[in-house]
Design a protein around this motif. Structure first.
Motif, PDB file in Angstrom:
ATOM      1  N   SER A  48       0.657  -1.098  -0.280  1.00  0.00           N
ATOM      2  CA  SER A  48       0.390  -0.142   0.152  1.00  0.00           C
ATOM      3  C   SER A  48       0.628   1.306  -0.091  1.00  0.00           C
ATOM      4  CB  SER A  48      -0.640  -0.085   1.414  1.00  0.00           C
ATOM      5  OG  SER A  48      -1.723  -1.017   1.389  1.00  0.00           O
ATOM      6  N   THR A  54      -2.712   8.362   0.585  1.00  0.00           N
ATOM      7  CA  THR A  54      -3.264   7.960  -0.040  1.00  0.00           C
ATOM      8  C   THR A  54      -4.388   9.650  -0.115  1.00  0.00           C
ATOM      9  OG1 THR A  54      -3.423   5.798  -0.850  1.00  0.00           O
ATOM     10  CG2 THR A  54      -5.219   6.824  -1.382  1.00  0.00           C
ATOM     11  N   GLU A  81       1.265   3.800  -4.193  1.00  0.00           N
ATOM     12  CA  GLU A  81       2.155   2.323  -3.921  1.00  0.00           C
ATOM     13  C   GLU A  81       3.083   2.455  -4.608  1.00  0.00           C
ATOM     14  OE1 GLU A  81      -1.049   3.434  -4.175  1.00  0.00           O
ATOM     15  OE2 GLU A  81      -1.914   1.998  -2.180  1.00  0.00           O
ATOM     16  N   ARG A 157     -10.621   3.062  -2.159  1.00  0.00           N
ATOM     17  CA  ARG A 157     -10.077   2.717  -1.431  1.00  0.00           C
ATOM     18  C   ARG A 157     -10.004   1.216  -0.672  1.00  0.00           C
ATOM     19  NH1 ARG A 157      -8.995   7.256   0.650  1.00  0.00           N
ATOM     20  NH2 ARG A 157      -7.351   6.185   1.765  1.00  0.00           N
TER      21      ARG A 157
HETATM   22  N1  ASP Z   1      -3.751   3.608  -0.788  1.00  0.00           N
HETATM   23  C1  ASP Z   1      -4.823   2.719  -1.298  1.00  0.00           C
HETATM   24  C2  ASP Z   1      -6.004   3.343   0.581  1.00  0.00           C
HETATM   25  O1  ASP Z   1      -5.709   4.114   0.755  1.00  0.00           O
HETATM   26  C3  ASP Z   1      -5.311   1.871  -1.136  1.00  0.00           C
HETATM   27  C4  ASP Z   1      -4.648   0.404   0.679  1.00  0.00           C
HETATM   28  O2  ASP Z   1      -4.400   0.863   0.890  1.00  0.00           O
HETATM   29  O3  ASP Z   1      -5.643  -0.208   0.054  1.00  0.00           O
HETATM   30  O4  ASP Z   1      -6.719   2.931  -0.421  1.00  0.00           O
END
Ligand code: ASP
Ligand code: MG
Length: 379
Positions: A48, A54, A81, A157
């Motif tokens: 991630s 994010t 990512e 997400r």
């Molecule tokens: N970085 C993305 C999020 O925060 C995807 C993940 O972490 O699964 O949603």
């Protein structure tokens, strides 16, 4: 002459944002992967974005535009990512472990065109398999793929879980570990309900319902894919002790009762013209249609809803247990307890394994505690 030995089994390990939040943690993850390699496994590690990256990227997009263009949004948020994958590959190489980072597109994840909430339609794992063939660890950027039009897409997400599960299915991995800062799936969010118990085993069907109801440990698309493709899945803590949760296709030996909550929902009147195409275009997921309204999950919308939609925020607590709806004597205890606590139940429904209550948003955590307590009370 001895028979040629079978290739080492492949495991897919997914590391969530809090497990890779800074360089010290990324180094610790590299050591964990190196230990798995030393144990005779080939590893595909899905990562991630670091920590809160994010959220920060989405906030930046929202400062740039009140309703950010969804293609451009994906170009932006897919970067998080990629930062992690490159840093982790560097750290592994410094430990003397061969490693190479790959984007979602390079890993062969093909999706539909729904930017910021894309569904995986095909996986072409050839390059990934070539990478792990000789023992090189493949580090894959989670949460992203490429459409048939060759556009970068993201999977919604929590979508790094989906990356891990679809790759595990495509390479026929021995199993897929979802590693985070919690030791698996609990009967409620332990930050909200301190008495929540960890579930050792959980049927994948129940896990889909929990994820649909807002449980954050596992993303619903990932769990559904695991159920449909028979992926052996565990959810566990990256660094901590603990045995995690085993997610099983078959009925698990215990029958869990779990409670989730969701506040990223809106009720939309279905009388507006084009309601369904407007919802699809803005990235909303329809959870249910009840009378004249659609209950819609807006976590992947990232901008204002179209003006043509009449929308009201709603908050719901949901209980999941085998055949719960069919046993009103059981769920009525929770119903009564909400009244006793003075929590206004604005709407309520029960079907199959799921019972839900719509409550004022500011009482949502209280409602989770009350329902969890009532359903776990003996008698
Ligand atoms: N970085 C993305 C999020 O925060 C995807 C993940 O972490 O699964 O949603
Ligand atoms: Mg997650």
């Amino acid at each position: 002459m001895s028979a040629p030995s079978a290739p080492a089994p492949i495991v897919v390990q997914k590391y969530g944002g809090s497990s890779v939040a800074d360089l010290d943690k990324i180094r610790a993850v590299a050591e964990r992967i190196a230990a798995t390699v030393a144990d005779g496994r080939r590893v595909i590690a899905v990562v991630s974005a670091m920590g809160n990256t994010t959220n920060e990227l989405i906030a930046l997009a929202q400062q740039a535009s009140p309703a950010p263009d969804r293609r451009e949004l994906d170009m932006l948020i897919s970067v998080g990512e990629r930062i992690t994958m490159a840093l982790l590959a560097m750290c592994l190489r410094d430990l003397g472990v061969a490693a190479r980072s790959l984007t979602g597109s390079q890993s062969g994840i093909i999706t539909d065109e729904r930017h910021a909430d894309a569904q995986v339609v095909e996986v072409r794992p050839d390059r990934l398999l070539q990478t792990v063939e000789d023992g090189t660890v493949a580090i894959v950027a989670g949460f992203q793929g490429v459409s048939r039009q060759r556009e970068v897409t993201t999977l919604g997400r929590g979508g790094s879980d989906t990356t891990a599960v679809v790759l595990a299915a495509a390479v026929k991995a021995e199993h897929c570990e979802i590693c985070s800062d919690v030791d698996g799936v609990f009967s409620a969010d332990p930050r909200v309900v301190p008495s929540a118990a960890k579930l050792e085993d959980l049927p994948l069907e129940a896990a889909v319902e929990l994820a649909r109801g807002g449980a954050k440990v596992l993303f619903e698309d990932a769990v559904r894919y695991a159920r449909d493709h028979g992926v052996r899945l565990t959810a566990s803590s990256t660094f901590g002790p603990g045995s995690g949760t085993r997610l099983q296709v078959k009925d698990a030996p215990t029958k869990p009762v779990a409670v989730t909550s969701d506040h990223q929902l809106v009720a939309v009147s279905t009388s507006a013209a084009d309601v369904w195409s407007l919802l699809a275009a803005c990235g909303a997921r329809v959870r249910s249609v009840e009378g004249g309204q659609a209950i819609v999950d807006i976590r992947n919308v990232h901008g204002a809803l179209p003006d043509a939609l009449e929308a009201q925020p709603v908050a719901r607590v949901r209980a999941v247990a085998s055949a719960l709806a069919e046993r009103p004597d059981r769920w009525h205890r929770a119903h009564d307890a909400l009244q006793v606590d003075g929590i206004d139940v604005q709407a309520h429904g029960a079907a199959g394994d799921v019972v839900w209550w719509q409550v004022p948003a500011e009482r949502l955590s209280d409602a989770v505690r009350v329902v969890h307590e009532a359903l776990h009370r003996p008698g």
